[in-house]
Design a protein around this motif. Structure first.
Motif, PDB file in Angstrom:
ATOM      1  N   GLY A 219       0.790  -1.219   0.000  1.00 47.61           N
ATOM      2  CA  GLY A 219       0.000   0.000   0.000  1.00 47.61           C
ATOM      3  C   GLY A 219       0.819   1.264   0.000  1.00 47.61           C
ATOM      4  N   VAL A 220       0.117   2.375   0.247  1.00 48.45           N
ATOM      5  CA  VAL A 220       0.732   3.693   0.388  1.00 48.45           C
ATOM      6  C   VAL A 220       0.733   4.017   1.873  1.00 48.45           C
ATOM      7  CG1 VAL A 220       0.581   6.131  -0.195  1.00 48.45           C
ATOM      8  CG2 VAL A 220      -0.063   4.402  -1.886  1.00 48.45           C
ATOM      9  N   TRP A 221       1.919   4.341   2.411  1.00 48.84           N
ATOM     10  CA  TRP A 221       2.084   4.489   3.848  1.00 48.84           C
ATOM     11  C   TRP A 221       2.227   5.953   4.247  1.00 48.84           C
ATOM     12  CZ3 TRP A 221       2.188   0.105   7.031  1.00 48.84           C
ATOM     13  CH2 TRP A 221       2.218  -1.121   6.346  1.00 48.84           C
ATOM     14  N   SER A 222       1.696   6.276   5.432  1.00 47.62           N
ATOM     15  CA  SER A 222       1.813   7.626   5.971  1.00 47.62           C
ATOM     16  C   SER A 222       1.464   7.585   7.454  1.00 47.62           C
ATOM     17  CB  SER A 222       0.878   8.589   5.244  1.00 47.62           C
ATOM     18  OG  SER A 222       0.892   9.865   5.863  1.00 47.62           O
ATOM     19  N   LYS A 223       2.080   8.480   8.236  1.00 49.78           N
ATOM     20  CA  LYS A 223       1.737   8.596   9.658  1.00 49.78           C
ATOM     21  C   LYS A 223       0.325   9.156   9.820  1.00 49.78           C
ATOM     22  CE  LYS A 223       4.850   9.845  12.668  1.00 49.78           C
ATOM     23  NZ  LYS A 223       5.870  10.646  13.376  1.00 49.78           N
ATOM     24  N   ASP A 224      -0.156   9.818   8.770  1.00 59.18           N
ATOM     25  CA  ASP A 224      -1.529  10.313   8.762  1.00 59.18           C
ATOM     26  C   ASP A 224      -2.445   9.175   8.298  1.00 59.18           C
ATOM     27  OD1 ASP A 224      -3.965  11.534   8.431  1.00 59.18           O
ATOM     28  OD2 ASP A 224      -3.196  13.240   7.285  1.00 59.18           O
ATOM     29  N   SER A 225      -3.299   8.683   9.176  1.00 62.02           N
ATOM     30  CA  SER A 225      -4.150   7.536   8.849  1.00 62.02           C
ATOM     31  C   SER A 225      -5.066   7.811   7.660  1.00 62.02           C
ATOM     32  CB  SER A 225      -4.986   7.144  10.073  1.00 62.02           C
ATOM     33  OG  SER A 225      -5.796   8.237  10.500  1.00 62.02           O
ATOM     34  N   LYS A 226      -5.382   9.073   7.392  1.00 63.23           N
ATOM     35  CA  LYS A 226      -6.250   9.415   6.265  1.00 63.23           C
ATOM     36  C   LYS A 226      -5.554   9.167   4.927  1.00 63.23           C
ATOM     37  CE  LYS A 226      -8.750  12.993   8.873  1.00 63.23           C
ATOM     38  NZ  LYS A 226      -9.057  14.442   8.965  1.00 63.23           N
ATOM     39  N   GLU A 227      -4.216   9.208   4.925  1.00 62.31           N
ATOM     40  CA  GLU A 227      -3.466   8.994   3.692  1.00 62.31           C
ATOM     41  C   GLU A 227      -3.060   7.534   3.513  1.00 62.31           C
ATOM     42  OE1 GLU A 227      -0.130  11.582   3.807  1.00 62.31           O
ATOM     43  OE2 GLU A 227      -1.320  13.424   3.860  1.00 62.31           O
ATOM     44  N   GLN A 228      -3.272   6.713   4.543  1.00 55.46           N
ATOM     45  CA  GLN A 228      -2.871   5.306   4.512  1.00 55.46           C
ATOM     46  C   GLN A 228      -3.884   4.476   3.729  1.00 55.46           C
ATOM     47  OE1 GLN A 228      -0.098   3.823   6.133  1.00 55.46           O
ATOM     48  NE2 GLN A 228      -0.679   1.951   5.070  1.00 55.46           N
ATOM     49  N   SER A 229      -3.397   3.649   2.809  1.00 55.29           N
ATOM     50  CA  SER A 229      -4.283   2.758   2.060  1.00 55.29           C
ATOM     51  C   SER A 229      -3.467   1.578   1.563  1.00 55.29           C
ATOM     52  CB  SER A 229      -4.929   3.487   0.874  1.00 55.29           C
ATOM     53  OG  SER A 229      -3.947   3.887  -0.057  1.00 55.29           O
ATOM     54  N   GLY A 230      -4.130   0.438   1.357  1.00 53.55           N
ATOM     55  CA  GLY A 230      -3.410  -0.724   0.858  1.00 53.55           C
ATOM     56  C   GLY A 230      -4.277  -1.961   0.794  1.00 53.55           C
ATOM     57  N   THR A 231      -3.638  -3.081   0.397  1.00 54.64           N
ATOM     58  CA  THR A 231      -4.333  -4.354   0.216  1.00 54.64           C
ATOM     59  C   THR A 231      -3.548  -5.465   0.893  1.00 54.64           C
ATOM     60  OG1 THR A 231      -5.143  -3.593  -1.927  1.00 54.64           O
ATOM     61  CG2 THR A 231      -5.298  -5.954  -1.482  1.00 54.64           C
ATOM     62  N   TYR A 232      -4.263  -6.360   1.572  1.00 59.10           N
ATOM     63  CA  TYR A 232      -3.643  -7.500   2.237  1.00 59.10           C
ATOM     64  C   TYR A 232      -3.692  -8.719   1.320  1.00 59.10           C
ATOM     65  CZ  TYR A 232      -3.138 -11.504   5.369  1.00 59.10           C
ATOM     66  OH  TYR A 232      -2.742 -12.677   5.952  1.00 59.10           O
ATOM     67  N   TYR A 233      -2.562  -9.457   1.218  1.00 59.05           N
ATOM     68  CA  TYR A 233      -2.491 -10.680   0.424  1.00 59.05           C
ATOM     69  C   TYR A 233      -2.085 -11.829   1.343  1.00 59.05           C
ATOM     70  CZ  TYR A 233      -2.523  -7.696  -3.728  1.00 59.05           C
ATOM     71  OH  TYR A 233      -2.856  -6.782  -4.688  1.00 59.05           O
ATOM     72  N   PRO A 234      -2.888 -12.892   1.410  1.00 60.69           N
ATOM     73  CA  PRO A 234      -2.503 -14.029   2.262  1.00 60.69           C
ATOM     74  C   PRO A 234      -1.328 -14.782   1.663  1.00 60.69           C
ATOM     75  CG  PRO A 234      -4.466 -14.559   0.994  1.00 60.69           C
ATOM     76  CD  PRO A 234      -4.161 -13.108   0.712  1.00 60.69           C
ATOM     77  N   SER A 235      -0.714 -15.636   2.451  1.00 57.05           N
ATOM     78  CA  SER A 235       0.413 -16.430   1.973  1.00 57.05           C
ATOM     79  C   SER A 235      -0.065 -17.444   0.941  1.00 57.05           C
ATOM     80  CB  SER A 235       1.092 -17.150   3.138  1.00 57.05           C
ATOM     81  OG  SER A 235       0.161 -17.969   3.818  1.00 57.05           O
ATOM     82  N   SER A 236       0.889 -17.953   0.134  1.00 53.20           N
ATOM     83  CA  SER A 236       0.548 -18.895  -0.936  1.00 53.20           C
ATOM     84  C   SER A 236      -0.144 -20.126  -0.365  1.00 53.20           C
ATOM     85  CB  SER A 236       1.820 -19.325  -1.671  1.00 53.20           C
ATOM     86  OG  SER A 236       2.410 -18.215  -2.294  1.00 53.20           O
ATOM     87  N   GLY A 237      -1.252 -20.481  -0.974  1.00 54.21           N
ATOM     88  CA  GLY A 237      -1.976 -21.670  -0.542  1.00 54.21           C
ATOM     89  C   GLY A 237      -2.902 -21.441   0.626  1.00 54.21           C
ATOM     90  N   SER A 238      -2.946 -20.226   1.154  1.00 57.14           N
ATOM     91  CA  SER A 238      -3.786 -19.925   2.311  1.00 57.14           C
ATOM     92  C   SER A 238      -5.105 -19.318   1.859  1.00 57.14           C
ATOM     93  CB  SER A 238      -3.065 -18.959   3.250  1.00 57.14           C
ATOM     94  OG  SER A 238      -3.912 -18.534   4.282  1.00 57.14           O
ATOM     95  N   ASP A 239      -6.193 -19.748   2.491  1.00 62.44           N
ATOM     96  CA  ASP A 239      -7.513 -19.186   2.201  1.00 62.44           C
ATOM     97  C   ASP A 239      -8.024 -18.344   3.357  1.00 62.44           C
ATOM     98  OD1 ASP A 239      -7.639 -20.462  -0.282  1.00 62.44           O
ATOM     99  OD2 ASP A 239      -8.356 -22.319   0.636  1.00 62.44           O
TER     100      ASP A 239
END
Length: 739
Positions: A219-239
């Protein structure tokens, strides 16, 4: 020494010990008595107790200390070492009453050159100095057990460096003014890590947080939570469902103990100590006043690359070893290659499609990849089509581009290749699919293919003809077996083969391959050559003033031979033979050796000018500015484990280039005669363009050109002959360094 003089020295030592406190050594400063001795007609050995109580003993010339000498101040400071006409200049050792010491190079009273400072609390700095300030390459050991190894500027970490905490956490990447700034990686002892951009010591911009189980958050990181955004990806083979984790925990929890330790302050610098002797103090202070005006200029001119700098009098002052000689040619500042593909560019939608497809292909959960692949994985029919509608689907995200179809060729094989080449999936996605746009090179290659570069210069994307894709898929099993068997292979590293099918009546297909960029380095490339071992048409025909650092020169433009260290040269010869055997077996020809040269001591930021030998030259700006290529997370791992591994066969290799000259004759001379004039270089090389087989078109080209020209001078020849000619030529250009 007479008794009266001995008693005076004892009284002086007692005064020094009293001022120095309990940490001062108890043994006598003078271990053996010294007397006035006549050395030669002009130089004398003297002992002087000065009016203010300071003491000097050593060589004396024309009313000044000159040669070896020892000076002791009444406050307990002491200098032992070399002098020049009353100035502390040369090798020496300075000690403070606190117990701190500096041992190394001095210039005009300043700690200047290479030296070691050991503080009273045990912290130790070993490296380069400019006018009492840490400047250049150096290591710092802190009293709390932390350690730093990297670049310094004006006394602070600046450039590229590695910081290791006592608890096992470590950061490696870019610094500015003593803080993490730029691209870098922080790895925790528990296996978690953050790779990405930093600003003033904190994550800022594109980055990836990875857990030890293989899952990651991009994602895009910032100390300001309003500017923070991103996506979580699980490990390979994990559901598993997305982790219940707040990205702001990185700032409030994970980084809480990752602070950089401060260095011990020097109580008083050697350059601030007055030399209180007749006729010397006034002259010395005047010199220091003049020198102090040059501090900023000298520090800014310092080159941490080769440990030298431009001194205030315009002369080159080597700190260690000899000065690398600079070729007498006109270097231009390297420019960033290519045109950024922004909105409105004719290929803007194609770039969006490409990035969406790669993000989908790489980020898609898959079983853990084994390097032992089944034959079915290499089947040319092994491909996956995915439809990308603008509104999104169950497996694809919504996007602003037009609808398109995406094809992955042999996805299991390329996933294994990326694992084999130690390419981290998150790094790969950030380089190719991050917020930064790709850059299109200004003109297509000779084959008609277009080339695109990622913003960090790490990867190159090449469009391919259908015939080239067929050749690649045919040789893919042999290629995989070869690169797995030979870690130091020089052939191009391929990471993915894909196709985008665009909508419309034409149903146009754009096929492309993703490969490594050989010249992704912190060093600026001053000259690049494409070498085949043939002479017909193998010249650039450009005048010297029109040659840019990005100009690719050819065989008849080459005016150097390259000398490698014995161990590297032997490995080079073995690997070239193995690679050529593989290409010959696959019926491949028309490949070439791409060579890039970085001349050490040449300023990449200077405009076209002729640098004279011995003139002040500086570090290429590409080594430290924000546009420099960065190390990936996996590259970081390899350096942390073994720093020497970042110098690999064909990558970042120190070598020598020897100038050659060609004789004037009717038949072009492929390799010139050595002149004995050598230059220190960093060299890069690899074998490229390995997807051209000896098909009917090349056979016809060979037959046609053979009627007009000498058949041995043209590129289109049988793979067996091509391989033999290529090796013979390369082994004449690359030689063992006898020194």
């Amino acid at each position: 020494m007479n008794k009266d003089f001995n008693s005076i020295v004892k009284v002086w030592e007692a005064a020094v010990r009293k001022s120095a406190g309990p940490k001062k050594r108890a043994n006598r400063i003078f271990s053996t008595p010294m007397s006035v001795a006549h050395v030669d007609d002009n130089v004398y050995q003297v002992e002087k107790i000065l009016n203010n109580g300071d003491f000097y003993t050593g060589q004396w010339l024309n009313n000044f200390p000159n040669g070896q000498g020892k000076y002791l101040w009444t406050d307990g400071c002491m200098y032992v070492g070399e002098w020049q006409k009353g100035n502390i200049t040369g090798k020496g050792r300075f000690s403070w009453p606190s117990g701190a010491t500096y041992e190394g190079d001095f210039k005009n009273g300043f700690m200047d050159g290479k030296g070691t400072y050991i503080g009273s609390n045990g912290d130790t700095y070993k490296g380069f100095w400019v006018m009492d300030m840490k400047n250049g390459q150096g290591t710092q050991s802190y009293p709390n057990g932390d350690f730093y190894d990297g670049d310094w500027k004006k006394g602070l970490q600046n450039g590229h460096g590695r910081y290791q905490w006592k608890n096992g956490n470590h950061y490696i990447g870019q610094w500015r003014n003593g803080l993490f700034n730029g691209n870098g990686t922080l790895m925790w002892q528990n296996g978690n890590r953050y790779d990405g951009c930093w600003e003033d010591g904190f994550p800022k911009g594109n980055g990836t947080f990875r857990w030890c189980d293989g899952s990651f958050y991009v994602g895009v990181w910032s100390k300001d939570s309003k500017e923070q955004s991103g996506t979580y990806y699980p490990s390979s083979g994990s559901d598993d469902d997305p982790l219940e984790w707040d990205p702001m925990d990185l700032f409030s929890v994970d980084l809480i103990d990752c602070y950089v330790c401060g260095c011990e302050k020097v109580s008083i610098f050697p350059s601030q100590k007055n030399l209180n002797m007749f006729g010397l103090e006034e002259d010395n202070n005047n010199n220091k006043h003049l020198l102090s005006k040059k501090v900023t200029e000298r520090v800014s001119n310092y080159s941490s690359e080769d440990g030298s700098y431009s001194s205030y009098d315009g002369s080159r002052s080597p700190m260690i070893g000899s000065v690398p000689r600079v070729p007498n040619m006109r270097f231009k500042a390297p420019k960033r290659q290519g045109e950024t593909i922004s909105k409105g560019h004719k290929n803007y939608e194609l770039m969006l499609n490409l990035q969406l497809g790669i993000r989908h292909a790489v980020g898609r959960p898959a079983p853990s990849t084994s390097l032992d692949l089944k034959n079915s994985a290499f089947d040319p029919k092994e491909k996956v089509w995915t439809k990308f509608p603008p509104e999104g689907s169950k497996h694809t995200p919504p996007h602003p581009s037009c609808e398109f179809r995406w094809k992955d060729y042999c996805p299991v094989v390329f996933r294994a290749l990326r694992k084999l080449f130690k390419v981290d999936p998150a790094d790969y996605m950030i380089s190719l699919c991050g917020n930064d746009a790709l850059r299109e090179l200004s003109s297509p290659g000779k084959s008609g293919s277009f080339f695109y570069l990622t913003n960090d210069d790490r990867y190159m994307i090449k469009t391919m003809k259908k015939s080239e894709v067929k050749v690649f898929l045919r040789m893919l099993p042999g290629y995989y077996k070869h690169v797995r068997a030979f870690e130091n292979t020089l052939v191009t590293k391929f990471f993915g083969l894909h196709c985008v099918k665009l909508p419309g009546a034409s149903q146009k297909k754009v096929r492309f391959v993703i490969m490594g960029n050989l010249f992704c380095s912190q060093y600026a490339i001053h000259r690049r050559f494409d070498l085949k071992g043939s002479t017909f048409g193998r010249t650039t025909d450009k005048p010297e003033e029109e040659i840019e650092p990005t100009t690719t020169l050819k065989d008849l433009d080459l005016n150097y031979i390259f000398r490698l260290r014995k161990s590297w040269f032997q490995e080079f010869c073995r690997q070239v033979d193995k690679d050529c055997d593989f290409l010959e077996q696959e019926r491949i020809m028309d490949y070439s050796m791409l060579v890039g040269l970085h001349f050490r001591g040449v300023s990449a930021s200077s405009e076209a000018g002729t640098p004279a030998r011995g003139s002040g030259t500086h570090t290429p700006t590409g080594a430290f500015d924000d546009g420099a290529p960065r190390l990936s997370g996996v590259d970081v791992d390899r350096i942390v484990v073994d720093p020497s591994r970042w110098i690999q066969l064909g990558i970042n290799m120190p070598a020598k280039a020897e100038l050659t000259t060609r004789k004037s004759c009717d038949t072009p001379q492929l390799v010139g005669e050595p002149t004995g004039e050598t230059y220190e270089i960093i060299i890069f090389f690899g074998i490229i363009d390995i997807l051209q087989d000896y098909d009917i078109s090349k056979k016809l080209e060979h037959a046609y050109k053979s009627f007009q020209y000498d058949a041995t001078t043209i590129s289109a020849v049988d793979p067996r002959l091509y391989s033999r000619r290529f090796r013979d030529f390369i082994f004449r250009v690359f030689l063992e360094d006898p020194s």
